[in-house]
Design a protein around this motif. Structure first.
Motif, PDB file in Angstrom:
ATOM      1  N   THR A 155       0.822  -1.212   0.000  1.00  0.00           N
ATOM      2  CA  THR A 155       0.000   0.000   0.000  1.00  0.00           C
ATOM      3  C   THR A 155       0.855   1.262   0.000  1.00  0.00           C
ATOM      4  OG1 THR A 155      -0.147  -0.053   2.420  1.00  0.00           O
ATOM      5  CG2 THR A 155      -1.919  -1.132   1.178  1.00  0.00           C
ATOM      6  N   VAL A 156       2.137   1.143   0.301  1.00  0.00           N
ATOM      7  CA  VAL A 156       3.031   2.303   0.390  1.00  0.00           C
ATOM      8  C   VAL A 156       4.041   2.325  -0.750  1.00  0.00           C
ATOM      9  CG1 VAL A 156       4.781   3.468   1.784  1.00  0.00           C
ATOM     10  CG2 VAL A 156       2.772   2.464   2.889  1.00  0.00           C
ATOM     11  N   HIS A 157       4.630   1.181  -1.066  1.00  0.00           N
ATOM     12  CA  HIS A 157       5.704   1.119  -2.058  1.00  0.00           C
ATOM     13  C   HIS A 157       5.154   0.664  -3.412  1.00  0.00           C
ATOM     14  CE1 HIS A 157       8.425   1.666   1.276  1.00  0.00           C
ATOM     15  NE2 HIS A 157       7.882   0.629   1.887  1.00  0.00           N
ATOM     16  N   ASP A 158       5.209   1.560  -4.391  1.00  0.00           N
ATOM     17  CA  ASP A 158       4.710   1.212  -5.724  1.00  0.00           C
ATOM     18  C   ASP A 158       5.896   0.964  -6.644  1.00  0.00           C
ATOM     19  OD1 ASP A 158       5.373   3.876  -5.458  1.00  0.00           O
ATOM     20  OD2 ASP A 158       3.961   4.574  -6.969  1.00  0.00           O
ATOM     21  N   THR A 159       6.300  -0.301  -6.715  1.00  0.00           N
ATOM     22  CA  THR A 159       7.485  -0.695  -7.477  1.00  0.00           C
ATOM     23  C   THR A 159       7.185  -1.936  -8.305  1.00  0.00           C
ATOM     24  OG1 THR A 159       8.872   0.112  -5.657  1.00  0.00           O
ATOM     25  CG2 THR A 159       9.931  -1.280  -7.308  1.00  0.00           C
ATOM     26  N   VAL A 160       7.609  -1.921  -9.563  1.00  0.00           N
ATOM     27  CA  VAL A 160       7.472  -3.118 -10.396  1.00  0.00           C
ATOM     28  C   VAL A 160       8.457  -4.167  -9.890  1.00  0.00           C
ATOM     29  CG1 VAL A 160       7.763  -4.066 -12.711  1.00  0.00           C
ATOM     30  CG2 VAL A 160       6.710  -1.813 -12.410  1.00  0.00           C
ATOM     31  N   ARG A 161       7.962  -5.388  -9.705  1.00  0.00           N
ATOM     32  CA  ARG A 161       8.788  -6.479  -9.184  1.00  0.00           C
ATOM     33  C   ARG A 161       9.128  -7.471 -10.292  1.00  0.00           C
ATOM     34  NH1 ARG A 161      10.633  -4.434  -4.502  1.00  0.00           N
ATOM     35  NH2 ARG A 161       8.983  -3.965  -3.004  1.00  0.00           N
ATOM     36  N   PRO A 162      10.341  -7.427 -10.806  1.00  0.00           N
ATOM     37  CA  PRO A 162      10.737  -8.426 -11.810  1.00  0.00           C
ATOM     38  C   PRO A 162      11.064  -9.750 -11.139  1.00  0.00           C
ATOM     39  CG  PRO A 162      12.565  -6.966 -11.342  1.00  0.00           C
ATOM     40  CD  PRO A 162      11.388  -6.438 -10.550  1.00  0.00           C
ATOM     41  N   ARG A 181       4.205  20.892  -5.651  1.00  0.00           N
ATOM     42  CA  ARG A 181       3.508  22.063  -6.177  1.00  0.00           C
ATOM     43  C   ARG A 181       3.947  23.326  -5.446  1.00  0.00           C
ATOM     44  NH1 ARG A 181      -1.324  18.527  -6.011  1.00  0.00           N
ATOM     45  NH2 ARG A 181      -2.241  18.348  -8.092  1.00  0.00           N
ATOM     46  N   SER A 182       4.115  23.179  -4.120  1.00  0.00           N
ATOM     47  CA  SER A 182       4.480  24.287  -3.247  1.00  0.00           C
ATOM     48  C   SER A 182       4.970  23.697  -1.936  1.00  0.00           C
ATOM     49  CB  SER A 182       3.269  25.184  -2.987  1.00  0.00           C
ATOM     50  OG  SER A 182       2.268  24.462  -2.267  1.00  0.00           O
ATOM     51  N   ILE A 183       5.553  24.540  -1.084  1.00  0.00           N
ATOM     52  CA  ILE A 183       5.988  24.057   0.228  1.00  0.00           C
ATOM     53  C   ILE A 183       4.777  23.614   1.044  1.00  0.00           C
ATOM     54  CG2 ILE A 183       7.054  24.743   2.408  1.00  0.00           C
ATOM     55  CD1 ILE A 183       8.940  26.519   0.797  1.00  0.00           C
ATOM     56  N   ALA A 184       3.689  24.372   0.967  1.00  0.00           N
ATOM     57  CA  ALA A 184       2.471  23.996   1.709  1.00  0.00           C
ATOM     58  C   ALA A 184       1.990  22.615   1.279  1.00  0.00           C
ATOM     59  CB  ALA A 184       1.381  25.035   1.492  1.00  0.00           C
ATOM     60  N   PHE A 185       2.003  22.374  -0.021  1.00  0.00           N
ATOM     61  CA  PHE A 185       1.595  21.062  -0.536  1.00  0.00           C
ATOM     62  C   PHE A 185       2.538  19.975  -0.044  1.00  0.00           C
ATOM     63  CE2 PHE A 185       2.199  17.759  -3.766  1.00  0.00           C
ATOM     64  CZ  PHE A 185       0.906  17.277  -3.906  1.00  0.00           C
ATOM     65  N   GLN A 186       3.839  20.266  -0.033  1.00  0.00           N
ATOM     66  CA  GLN A 186       4.821  19.270   0.397  1.00  0.00           C
ATOM     67  C   GLN A 186       4.629  18.902   1.866  1.00  0.00           C
ATOM     68  OE1 GLN A 186       8.943  20.463   0.359  1.00  0.00           O
ATOM     69  NE2 GLN A 186       9.651  18.345   0.107  1.00  0.00           N
ATOM     70  N   VAL A 187       4.323  19.903   2.702  1.00  0.00           N
ATOM     71  CA  VAL A 187       4.118  19.634   4.129  1.00  0.00           C
ATOM     72  C   VAL A 187       2.938  18.687   4.331  1.00  0.00           C
ATOM     73  CG1 VAL A 187       3.438  20.672   6.324  1.00  0.00           C
ATOM     74  CG2 VAL A 187       5.209  21.754   4.932  1.00  0.00           C
ATOM     75  N   GLU A 188       1.853  18.931   3.616  1.00  0.00           N
ATOM     76  CA  GLU A 188       0.686  18.050   3.726  1.00  0.00           C
ATOM     77  C   GLU A 188       1.021  16.644   3.239  1.00  0.00           C
ATOM     78  OE1 GLU A 188      -2.334  19.954   1.454  1.00  0.00           O
ATOM     79  OE2 GLU A 188      -2.533  21.669   2.815  1.00  0.00           O
ATOM     80  N   LYS A 189       1.770  16.567   2.143  1.00  0.00           N
ATOM     81  CA  LYS A 189       2.117  15.265   1.565  1.00  0.00           C
ATOM     82  C   LYS A 189       3.036  14.482   2.508  1.00  0.00           C
ATOM     83  CE  LYS A 189       4.092  13.106  -2.578  1.00  0.00           C
ATOM     84  NZ  LYS A 189       4.648  13.354  -3.936  1.00  0.00           N
ATOM     85  N   MET A 190       4.054  15.146   3.067  1.00  0.00           N
ATOM     86  CA  MET A 190       4.986  14.440   3.934  1.00  0.00           C
ATOM     87  C   MET A 190       4.290  13.941   5.202  1.00  0.00           C
ATOM     88  SD  MET A 190       7.426  17.387   5.713  1.00  0.00           S
ATOM     89  CE  MET A 190       7.962  18.119   4.187  1.00  0.00           C
ATOM     90  N   ASN A 191       3.320  14.690   5.689  1.00  0.00           N
ATOM     91  CA  ASN A 191       2.584  14.259   6.876  1.00  0.00           C
ATOM     92  C   ASN A 191       1.737  13.031   6.566  1.00  0.00           C
ATOM     93  OD1 ASN A 191       1.659  14.535   9.614  1.00  0.00           O
ATOM     94  ND2 ASN A 191      -0.235  15.395   8.796  1.00  0.00           N
ATOM     95  N   ARG A 192       1.042  13.086   5.444  1.00  0.00           N
ATOM     96  CA  ARG A 192       0.175  11.968   5.047  1.00  0.00           C
ATOM     97  C   ARG A 192       0.982  10.717   4.733  1.00  0.00           C
ATOM     98  NH1 ARG A 192      -1.696  14.428   1.162  1.00  0.00           N
ATOM     99  NH2 ARG A 192      -0.563  13.488  -0.578  1.00  0.00           N
ATOM    100  N   TYR A 193       2.063  10.895   3.989  1.00  0.00           N
ATOM    101  CA  TYR A 193       2.837   9.740   3.539  1.00  0.00           C
ATOM    102  C   TYR A 193       3.615   9.097   4.682  1.00  0.00           C
ATOM    103  CZ  TYR A 193       5.388   6.840   0.217  1.00  0.00           C
ATOM    104  OH  TYR A 193       5.889   5.780  -0.482  1.00  0.00           O
ATOM    105  N   SER A 194       4.133   9.899   5.607  1.00  0.00           N
ATOM    106  CA  SER A 194       4.867   9.327   6.740  1.00  0.00           C
ATOM    107  C   SER A 194       3.943   8.499   7.623  1.00  0.00           C
ATOM    108  CB  SER A 194       5.551  10.420   7.553  1.00  0.00           C
ATOM    109  OG  SER A 194       4.625  11.363   8.047  1.00  0.00           O
ATOM    110  N   THR A 195       2.697   8.918   7.766  1.00  0.00           N
ATOM    111  CA  THR A 195       1.725   8.137   8.537  1.00  0.00           C
ATOM    112  C   THR A 195       1.476   6.788   7.859  1.00  0.00           C
ATOM    113  OG1 THR A 195       0.636  10.115   9.410  1.00  0.00           O
ATOM    114  CG2 THR A 195      -0.648   8.076   9.394  1.00  0.00           C
TER     115      THR A 195
END
Length: 270
Positions: A155-162, A181-195
């Motif tokens: 659910t987190v790592h999207d990698t093709v597995r040969p 897109r912006s620093i504000a966008f990055q902050v939201e993304k890093m919070n969501r993705y780290s969770t």
């Protein structure tokens, strides 16, 4: 179509996962027009008009509720009519040189020389029109034969597995990656993705050593500033190095917080 070398042309499907990507989806679709037999956009409930823009640019849109990165990409693979697939995200675009390279390989049938093709994916920031000569990039398999290997179901790592022992070929030209897109966008993304990362680690029984609470930020900063060559961006390099380090620190701190909460919920735990 039969080529002079006796190889058959190969039709390539492209799929893109998207959610609220109205400002970027058109660029992604248009960038693959030179070689795509079809473009399929897998949308997970956009409310900003992403679906309409994707259709206007010639893509077929399929709705699918968000199950996580790997499962969504596996769903996307299943929607393609061809076995040869090129995957890119909505914040990515094939450079004109890359599109021409893939088109040539597909027309000549040369794709069949390897079931997996890697591509360099290079950062492009909001104030840039193309990757800087020193832009950080990572290598991933994005052009492949789904009959031989597919995306993982993480659910987190999207990698093709040969399969074990497979040796991917390498595309010469790069792909653009506009993830911020912006620093504000990055902050939201890093919070969501780290969770999401911490949840994935817990599900696999993995833990961070607690000493990483002290070392994670400074070491990650140095990795970004020196090894990724962010220093060459000047003052902007300071900004993106700090943000990268903080993203890494969030993973460790959230994992530690999870341990504390689990211990508090089980008083007898030693």
């Amino acid at each position: 179509m039969q080529t002079t070398a006796g190889e058959e042309a190969i039709a390539v499907s492209v799929f893109i996962i998207a959610h609220d990507e109205a400002d970027r989806i058109g660029r992604a679709i248009d960038s693959v027009a030179a070689f795509a037999d079809e473009v399929v956009v897998i949308d997970s409930g956009s409310t900003d008009g992403t679906q309409e823009i994707a259709r206007a640019h010639g893509a077929r849109v399929v709705e699918n509720a968000w199950p996580g990165y790997g499962p969504q990409k596996r769903f996307g693979e299943d929607q393609c009519r061809n076995d040869w697939i090129f995957n890119l995200d909505a914040d990515e675009a094939a450079t004109p040189a890359l599109a021409a390279e893939i088109a040539g390989l597909a027309r000549s049938g040369a794709l069949a020389r390897s079931p997996f093709w890697e591509v360099a994916i290079r950062d492009v920031f909001a104030h840039e029109t193309a990757p800087a000569p020193w832009a950080y990039g990572y290598i991933q398999i994005r052009l492949y034969d789904r009959r031989v290997g597919r995306f993982s179901d993480s659910t987190v790592h999207d990698t093709v597995r040969p399969p074990k022992g497979a040796r991917p070929a390498r595309l010469r030209q790069p792909m653009e990656h506009r993830s911020i897109r912006s620093i504000a966008f990055q902050v939201e993304k890093m919070n969501r993705y780290s969770t999401a990362q911490v949840g994935d680690m817990a599900a696999r029984g993995r833990r961070f050593a607690r000493w990483r609470l002290v070392t994670e930020f400074p070491l990650a900063f140095l990795k970004a500033y020196v090894i990724r060559r962010y220093a060459l961006y000047g003052w902007w390099g300071i900004v993106i190095s700090v943000n990268f380090a903080y993203t890494r620190f969030l993973r460790v701190s959230k994992a530690y917080e999870r341990e504390l909460c689990e211990a508090a919920a089980t008083p007898d735990r030693r």
